[in-house]
Write a protein that holds these residues in place. Structure first.
Motif, PDB file in Angstrom:
ATOM      1  N   ASP A  46       0.999  -1.142   0.039  1.00 20.87           N
ATOM      2  CA  ASP A  46       0.035   0.017   0.192  1.00 20.87           C
ATOM      3  C   ASP A  46       0.931   1.273  -0.006  1.00 20.87           C
ATOM      4  O   ASP A  46       1.675   1.473   1.008  1.00 20.87           O
ATOM      5  CB  ASP A  46      -0.928   0.015   1.175  1.00 20.87           C
ATOM      6  CG  ASP A  46      -2.011   1.120   1.114  1.00 20.87           C
ATOM      7  OD1 ASP A  46      -1.769   2.068   0.369  1.00 20.87           O
ATOM      8  OD2 ASP A  46      -3.023   0.920   1.918  1.00 20.87           O
ATOM      9  N   VAL A  47       0.909   2.018  -1.177  1.00 20.00           N
ATOM     10  CA  VAL A  47       1.794   3.180  -1.167  1.00 20.00           C
ATOM     11  C   VAL A  47       1.172   4.389  -0.762  1.00 20.00           C
ATOM     12  O   VAL A  47       1.845   5.496  -0.707  1.00 20.00           O
ATOM     13  CB  VAL A  47       2.039   3.335  -2.731  1.00 20.00           C
ATOM     14  CG1 VAL A  47       3.244   2.228  -3.168  1.00 20.00           C
ATOM     15  CG2 VAL A  47       0.968   3.557  -3.481  1.00 20.00           C
ATOM     16  N   GLY A  48      -0.150   4.280  -0.174  1.00 20.92           N
ATOM     17  CA  GLY A  48      -0.670   5.500   0.286  1.00 20.92           C
ATOM     18  C   GLY A  48      -1.013   6.280  -0.564  1.00 20.92           C
ATOM     19  O   GLY A  48      -1.573   6.118  -1.883  1.00 20.92           O
ATOM     20  N   ASN A  49      -1.067   7.755  -0.222  1.00 20.13           N
ATOM     21  CA  ASN A  49      -1.532   8.956  -1.128  1.00 20.13           C
ATOM     22  C   ASN A  49      -0.095   9.269  -1.906  1.00 20.13           C
ATOM     23  O   ASN A  49       0.983   9.500  -1.178  1.00 20.13           O
ATOM     24  CB  ASN A  49      -1.596   9.883  -0.440  1.00 20.13           C
ATOM     25  CG  ASN A  49      -3.198   9.955   0.337  1.00 20.13           C
ATOM     26  OD1 ASN A  49      -3.854   9.108  -0.130  1.00 20.13           O
ATOM     27  ND2 ASN A  49      -3.519  10.627   1.158  1.00 20.13           N
ATOM     28  N   ILE A  50      -0.239   9.306  -3.267  1.00 17.67           N
ATOM     29  CA  ILE A  50       0.929   9.812  -4.030  1.00 17.67           C
ATOM     30  C   ILE A  50       0.274  11.286  -4.789  1.00 17.67           C
ATOM     31  O   ILE A  50      -0.797  11.091  -5.312  1.00 17.67           O
ATOM     32  CB  ILE A  50       1.577   8.878  -4.798  1.00 17.67           C
ATOM     33  CG1 ILE A  50       0.486   8.132  -5.857  1.00 17.67           C
ATOM     34  CG2 ILE A  50       2.046   7.592  -4.133  1.00 17.67           C
ATOM     35  CD1 ILE A  50       0.923   7.195  -7.014  1.00 17.67           C
ATOM     36  N   PRO A  51       1.294  11.851  -5.082  1.00 19.18           N
ATOM     37  CA  PRO A  51       1.019  13.145  -5.976  1.00 19.18           C
ATOM     38  C   PRO A  51       0.576  12.639  -7.537  1.00 19.18           C
ATOM     39  O   PRO A  51       1.566  12.099  -8.105  1.00 19.18           O
ATOM     40  CB  PRO A  51       2.280  14.109  -5.726  1.00 19.18           C
ATOM     41  CG  PRO A  51       3.322  13.523  -5.589  1.00 19.18           C
ATOM     42  CD  PRO A  51       2.943  11.795  -4.819  1.00 19.18           C
ATOM     43  N   GLN A  52      -0.265  13.540  -8.057  1.00 20.37           N
ATOM     44  CA  GLN A  52      -0.588  13.446  -9.408  1.00 20.37           C
ATOM     45  C   GLN A  52       0.653  13.853 -10.341  1.00 20.37           C
ATOM     46  O   GLN A  52       1.230  15.007  -9.898  1.00 20.37           O
ATOM     47  CB  GLN A  52      -1.821  14.078  -9.624  1.00 20.37           C
ATOM     48  CG  GLN A  52      -2.392  13.857 -11.169  1.00 20.37           C
ATOM     49  CD  GLN A  52      -3.698  14.462 -11.434  1.00 20.37           C
ATOM     50  OE1 GLN A  52      -3.981  15.435 -10.675  1.00 20.37           O
ATOM     51  NE2 GLN A  52      -4.275  14.269 -12.567  1.00 20.37           N
ATOM     52  N   GLY A 132      -3.121   2.566  -3.743  1.00 14.98           N
ATOM     53  CA  GLY A 132      -3.006   3.577  -3.306  1.00 14.98           C
ATOM     54  C   GLY A 132      -3.858   4.648  -3.761  1.00 14.98           C
ATOM     55  O   GLY A 132      -4.777   4.360  -4.384  1.00 14.98           O
ATOM     56  N   THR A 133      -3.640   5.828  -3.612  1.00 12.88           N
ATOM     57  CA  THR A 133      -4.578   6.847  -4.261  1.00 12.88           C
ATOM     58  C   THR A 133      -3.842   7.995  -4.722  1.00 12.88           C
ATOM     59  O   THR A 133      -2.913   8.590  -4.047  1.00 12.88           O
ATOM     60  CB  THR A 133      -5.566   7.425  -2.987  1.00 12.88           C
ATOM     61  OG1 THR A 133      -6.237   6.568  -2.446  1.00 12.88           O
ATOM     62  CG2 THR A 133      -6.553   8.603  -3.418  1.00 12.88           C
TER      63      THR A 133
END
Length: 137
Positions: A46-52, A132-133
């Motif tokens: 699970d990489v969590g939140n990542i920037p677009q 992730g998201t």
């Protein structure tokens, strides 16, 4: 009469204790033994939140727990938004290797991606996953 004696002899030999120890009776199946040749540190990350707009590198590590070198034969990401890199040389017994996936975080929102890895110890691919998201920038 001779055929009856031969048949009886074959029947006795078939049920003889001599053959009882030919195959191991342990609870370990052949599939389990083959699966244990490569021990993955994690099969799902699970990489969590990542920037677009910024690619994210995900690294899967494993250890060769067999008694022979293992070669990664094929790595196939599930989509064109993911590229892969991996250990190219044979991984000796007791040594570690890796599979890396680089995910192009172009679209905002939740994601789940997979990478199928085929090694020389098993022709059945191992599926590694990450999720992730992507957060809009």
């Amino acid at each position: 009469m001779k055929n009856l004696k031969i048949t009886a002899l074959l029947a006795v030999m078939a049920f003889s204790p001599f053959y009882a120890n030919v195959f191991p009776v342990e609870g370990t199946s052949l599939v389990k033994v083959l699966a244990d040749a490569v021990a993955w540190k994690s099969e799902s990350i699970d990489v969590g939140n990542i920037p677009q707009g910024k690619p994210k590198l995900i690294r899967f590590e494993f250890k060769n727990t067999s008694k022979k070198p293992i070669i990664i034969e094929n790595v196939a990401p599930s989509c064109g938004c993911t590229t892969a890199n991996y250990t190219k040389e044979p991984i000796k017994p007791g040594k570690t290797g890796f599979v890396e996936a680089s995910y192009n975080a172009a679209n905002a929102g939740a994601f789940v991606k997979t990478v199928n890895v085929t090694t020389s110890d098993s022709k059945t691919p191992k599926t590694l996953s990450f999720k992730g998201t992507v957060v809009a920038s």
